[in-house]
Scaffold this motif. Structure first.
Motif, mmCIF file in Angstrom:
data_model
loop_
_atom_site.group_PDB
_atom_site.id
_atom_site.type_symbol
_atom_site.label_atom_id
_atom_site.label_comp_id
_atom_site.label_asym_id
_atom_site.label_seq_id
_atom_site.Cartn_x
_atom_site.Cartn_y
_atom_site.Cartn_z
ATOM 1 N N ASN A 237 0.701 -0.984 -0.083
ATOM 2 C CA ASN A 237 -0.063 0.004 -0.021
ATOM 3 C C ASN A 237 0.879 1.363 0.014
ATOM 4 O O ASN A 237 0.542 2.214 -0.575
ATOM 5 C CB ASN A 237 -0.826 0.170 1.213
ATOM 6 C CG ASN A 237 -2.028 -1.152 0.852
ATOM 7 O OD1 ASN A 237 -2.105 -1.497 -0.233
ATOM 8 N ND2 ASN A 237 -2.666 -1.146 2.148
ATOM 9 N N ASN B 181 -3.010 3.262 3.563
ATOM 10 C CA ASN B 181 -4.320 2.453 3.892
ATOM 11 C C ASN B 181 -5.290 3.327 3.713
ATOM 12 O O ASN B 181 -6.580 2.894 3.202
ATOM 13 C CB ASN B 181 -4.284 1.883 5.488
ATOM 14 C CG ASN B 181 -3.260 0.916 5.245
ATOM 15 O OD1 ASN B 181 -2.905 0.386 4.234
ATOM 16 N ND2 ASN B 181 -2.895 0.589 6.533
ATOM 17 N N ALA B 182 -5.585 4.730 4.149
ATOM 18 C CA ALA B 182 -6.719 5.290 3.924
ATOM 19 C C ALA B 182 -6.787 5.694 2.704
ATOM 20 O O ALA B 182 -8.023 6.057 2.044
ATOM 21 C CB ALA B 182 -6.540 6.831 4.763
ATOM 22 N N ARG C 92 -8.362 2.717 0.809
ATOM 23 C CA ARG C 92 -10.005 2.820 0.991
ATOM 24 C C ARG C 92 -10.578 3.856 0.460
ATOM 25 O O ARG C 92 -11.956 3.518 -0.148
ATOM 26 C CB ARG C 92 -9.998 2.886 2.599
ATOM 27 C CG ARG C 92 -9.864 1.591 3.367
ATOM 28 C CD ARG C 92 -10.423 1.581 4.761
ATOM 29 N NE ARG C 92 -9.744 2.798 5.687
ATOM 30 C CZ ARG C 92 -8.627 2.763 6.171
ATOM 31 N NH1 ARG C 92 -8.243 1.830 6.264
ATOM 32 N NH2 ARG C 92 -8.579 3.770 7.055
ATOM 33 N N ASP C 93 -10.092 5.137 0.347
ATOM 34 C CA ASP C 93 -10.770 6.379 -0.098
ATOM 35 C C ASP C 93 -9.838 7.027 -0.923
ATOM 36 O O ASP C 93 -8.955 8.028 -0.387
ATOM 37 C CB ASP C 93 -11.306 7.217 0.846
ATOM 38 C CG ASP C 93 -12.202 8.262 0.518
ATOM 39 O OD1 ASP C 93 -12.404 8.274 -0.713
ATOM 40 O OD2 ASP C 93 -12.760 8.955 1.354
#
Length: 172
Positions: free
Chosen positions: A45, A79-80, A83-84
């Motif tokens: 990621n 990671n954020a 996800r978005d």
């Protein structure tokens, strides 16, 4: 003899970064302490969002004692972003702020309801002829029980319309 990164001198096991980048993991690999082989998604990621070269540069520029915090921040942001992709961390922060706003409004409503009930209780006590300072209304649980035997202090038939109550509470 073991290294601080957990690799043995004789048989080096590549870290997650070197494994993903398909390169030999050197003894002084900057990624090895922060991206262990058993957590490949962590580096994947970070690599996807920041790029291995940029992460390498960032880590090289930082003192060793700050690198762990920097990696934690990069992993969180990566990671954020996965996800978005549009908002990343800002989307998470915005969502949490909205939850705080809703909970603060609910708390204010509950506090206003408590004040309303206390005013109603005070009015009920004064209508029964009991003064707040009298020995029969000292505030202790037993005095409230004795007072409630004649007539209840709280009327349970009260219904509060939360929507109109909240609007009237905040309007000037």
């Amino acid at each position: 003899m073991k290294e601080s990164s957990g690799r043995k001198q004789g048989a080096p096991s590549p870290c997650a970064a070197c494994k993903l980048l398909r390169r030999r993991c050197a003894q002084d690999c900057v990624f090895a302490p922060y991206f262990p082989a058993d957590e490949p998604q962590k580096f994947a990621n970070v690599h996807k969002v920041f790029g291995a070269s940029n992460v390498n540069k960032m880590l090289q520029e930082l003192p060793v004692h700050q690198r762990g915090d920097a990696v934690s921040s990069m992993v969180y942001e990566a990671n954020a972003r996965v996800r978005d992709p549009v908002y990343g961390c800002v989307g998470a922060i915005s969502s949490l702020q909205q939850q705080i706003d809703v909970l603060q409004a609910q708390l204010a409503l509950a506090q206003a309801e408590v004040v309303h009930l206390r005013v109603r209780q005070t009015a009920s006590v004064s209508n029964h002829g009991l003064s707040p300072a009298s020995p029969t209304n000292s505030g202790s649980p037993s005095s409230k029980l004795m007072g409630s035997q004649a007539k209840p202090i709280f009327d349970m038939d009260m219904a509060v319309d939360h929507t109109s109550f909240a609007e009237s509470m905040w309007s000037c």
